[in-house]
Design a protein around this motif. Structure first.
Motif, PDB file in Angstrom:
ATOM      1  N   LEU A   1       8.434 -11.976   7.610  1.00 30.40           N
ATOM      2  CA  LEU A   1       7.183 -12.381   8.258  1.00 30.40           C
ATOM      3  C   LEU A   1       5.982 -11.786   7.524  1.00 30.40           C
ATOM      4  O   LEU A   1       4.992 -12.480   7.259  1.00 30.40           O
ATOM      5  CB  LEU A   1       7.190 -11.933   9.725  1.00 30.40           C
ATOM      6  CG  LEU A   1       6.000 -12.318  10.578  1.00 30.40           C
ATOM      7  CD1 LEU A   1       5.902 -13.833  10.712  1.00 30.40           C
ATOM      8  CD2 LEU A   1       6.117 -11.674  11.953  1.00 30.40           C
ATOM      9  N   ALA A   2       6.083 -10.499   7.160  1.00 26.69           N
ATOM     10  CA  ALA A   2       4.985  -9.844   6.443  1.00 26.69           C
ATOM     11  C   ALA A   2       4.766 -10.496   5.080  1.00 26.69           C
ATOM     12  O   ALA A   2       3.614 -10.717   4.664  1.00 26.69           O
ATOM     13  CB  ALA A   2       5.281  -8.351   6.285  1.00 26.69           C
ATOM     14  N   ALA A   3       5.855 -10.819   4.380  1.00 22.97           N
ATOM     15  CA  ALA A   3       5.734 -11.477   3.073  1.00 22.97           C
ATOM     16  C   ALA A   3       5.078 -12.842   3.218  1.00 22.97           C
ATOM     17  O   ALA A   3       4.227 -13.229   2.409  1.00 22.97           O
ATOM     18  CB  ALA A   3       7.106 -11.610   2.419  1.00 22.97           C
ATOM     19  N   GLY A   4       5.473 -13.594   4.251  1.00 29.58           N
ATOM     20  CA  GLY A   4       4.878 -14.907   4.506  1.00 29.58           C
ATOM     21  C   GLY A   4       3.393 -14.805   4.809  1.00 29.58           C
ATOM     22  O   GLY A   4       2.580 -15.602   4.316  1.00 29.58           O
ATOM     23  N   MET A   5       3.018 -13.804   5.625  1.00 25.25           N
ATOM     24  CA  MET A   5       1.599 -13.618   5.959  1.00 25.25           C
ATOM     25  C   MET A   5       0.798 -13.231   4.718  1.00 25.25           C
ATOM     26  O   MET A   5      -0.304 -13.732   4.500  1.00 25.25           O
ATOM     27  CB  MET A   5       1.447 -12.553   7.045  1.00 25.25           C
ATOM     28  CG  MET A   5       1.903 -13.031   8.410  1.00 25.25           C
ATOM     29  SD  MET A   5       1.845 -11.737   9.668  1.00 25.25           S
ATOM     30  CE  MET A   5       0.114 -11.380   9.717  1.00 25.25           C
ATOM     31  N   ALA A   6       1.367 -12.342   3.894  1.00 25.85           N
ATOM     32  CA  ALA A   6       0.677 -11.928   2.670  1.00 25.85           C
ATOM     33  C   ALA A   6       0.464 -13.134   1.763  1.00 25.85           C
ATOM     34  O   ALA A   6      -0.617 -13.285   1.167  1.00 25.85           O
ATOM     35  CB  ALA A   6       1.485 -10.845   1.958  1.00 25.85           C
ATOM     36  N   HIS A   7       1.468 -13.993   1.662  1.00 26.84           N
ATOM     37  CA  HIS A   7       1.359 -15.191   0.833  1.00 26.84           C
ATOM     38  C   HIS A   7       0.254 -16.105   1.370  1.00 26.84           C
ATOM     39  O   HIS A   7      -0.564 -16.635   0.599  1.00 26.84           O
ATOM     40  CB  HIS A   7       2.708 -15.921   0.812  1.00 26.84           C
ATOM     41  CG  HIS A   7       2.705 -17.169   0.009  1.00 26.84           C
ATOM     42  ND1 HIS A   7       2.680 -17.170  -1.368  1.00 26.84           N
ATOM     43  CD2 HIS A   7       2.710 -18.484   0.396  1.00 26.84           C
ATOM     44  CE1 HIS A   7       2.677 -18.413  -1.799  1.00 26.84           C
ATOM     45  NE2 HIS A   7       2.699 -19.232  -0.754  1.00 26.84           N
ATOM     46  N   GLU A   8       0.213 -16.296   2.682  1.00 28.52           N
ATOM     47  CA  GLU A   8      -0.797 -17.161   3.299  1.00 28.52           C
ATOM     48  C   GLU A   8      -2.207 -16.613   3.115  1.00 28.52           C
ATOM     49  O   GLU A   8      -3.167 -17.365   3.010  1.00 28.52           O
ATOM     50  CB  GLU A   8      -0.508 -17.353   4.797  1.00 28.52           C
ATOM     51  CG  GLU A   8       0.738 -18.172   5.086  1.00 28.52           C
ATOM     52  CD  GLU A   8       0.651 -19.587   4.543  1.00 28.52           C
ATOM     53  OE1 GLU A   8      -0.432 -20.218   4.627  1.00 28.52           O
ATOM     54  OE2 GLU A   8       1.674 -20.077   4.017  1.00 28.52           O
ATOM     55  N   ILE A   9      -2.325 -15.295   3.090  1.00 29.55           N
ATOM     56  CA  ILE A   9      -3.652 -14.688   2.882  1.00 29.55           C
ATOM     57  C   ILE A   9      -4.028 -14.722   1.409  1.00 29.55           C
ATOM     58  O   ILE A   9      -5.185 -14.983   1.057  1.00 29.55           O
ATOM     59  CB  ILE A   9      -3.668 -13.235   3.422  1.00 29.55           C
ATOM     60  CG1 ILE A   9      -3.582 -13.268   4.958  1.00 29.55           C
ATOM     61  CG2 ILE A   9      -4.904 -12.479   2.969  1.00 29.55           C
ATOM     62  CD1 ILE A   9      -3.356 -11.914   5.600  1.00 29.55           C
ATOM     63  N   ASN A  10      -3.058 -14.468   0.530  1.00 27.52           N
ATOM     64  CA  ASN A  10      -3.342 -14.404  -0.910  1.00 27.52           C
ATOM     65  C   ASN A  10      -3.733 -15.757  -1.496  1.00 27.52           C
ATOM     66  O   ASN A  10      -4.531 -15.807  -2.438  1.00 27.52           O
ATOM     67  CB  ASN A  10      -2.146 -13.841  -1.675  1.00 27.52           C
ATOM     68  CG  ASN A  10      -2.074 -12.332  -1.564  1.00 27.52           C
ATOM     69  OD1 ASN A  10      -3.079 -11.675  -1.300  1.00 27.52           O
ATOM     70  ND2 ASN A  10      -0.897 -11.783  -1.762  1.00 27.52           N
TER      71      ASN A  10
END
Length: 179
Positions: free
Chosen positions: A138-147
């Motif tokens: 979930l954290a990796a997905g959120m980081a990707h969506e923000i980046n």
């Protein structure tokens, strides 16, 4: 007679080799036999236990006694899993199965108790690991969506910075043409 003693010794050795606690009781809830595992648990010798009421010498909960009575009544095995016990301020889990015992002379039950504490701890660790893995995903997905949008903003900012730079001849020429 000697053959009977040999068979009895063999059966005793078999039950003593089991990692489960095994207690055989008659219809009156009196101990007929129990194995070494129960001796270790209770510190009561099998010979001293024979003929005693199981409820007097072995710690059974009311649910477990109800399970025994249900087995007597129905004549079929009954199981209860993941029984939580607190021993010496430590959580312990057990599975208990009651098997009906019907012979020519005796009607009763065999109580089998398995310590499943280690199995439960491993299951809890696996569940915790899966939760952590899910949170990581979930954290990796959120980081990707923000980046993704951030990369676009940073790229456009760099382009603007280059366009507004006074040091580049192309910018000076474009500024003169635009007035």
């Amino acid at each position: 007679m000697r053959e009977t003693v040999n068979v009895q010794n063999l059966l005793k050795n078999i039950t003593d080799s089991m990692p489960s606690s095994l207690i055989a009781i008659d219809q009156d809830m009196k101990v007929i036999q129990w194995n070494k595992k129960v001796e270790q648990t209770t510190a009561v010798n099998a010979r001293n236990a024979e003929g005693q009421a199981v409820t007097e010498i072995f710690p059974l909960t009311s649910k477990e006694i109800d399970l025994i009575e249900k087995t007597f009544k129905d004549g079929i095995p009954h199981t209860q899993s993941r029984i939580l016990k607190n021993e010496k301020n430590e959580k312990k889990y057990e599975d208990i199965t009651i098997y009906p015992l019907i012979t020519n002379h005796v009607k009763g039950a065999v109580i089998r108790i398995d310590d499943t504490t280690e199995k439960m701890r491993i299951e809890e660790m696996m569940i915790q690991s899966e939760k952590m893995l899910s949170i990581g995903g979930l954290a990796a997905g959120m980081a990707h969506e923000i980046n993704n949008p951030l990369s676009g903003i940073i790229g456009n900012t760099d382009v603007l910075k280059n366009r507004l730079s006074m040091d580049l001849p192309v910018n000076i020429k474009a500024a003169k043409e635009a007035g």
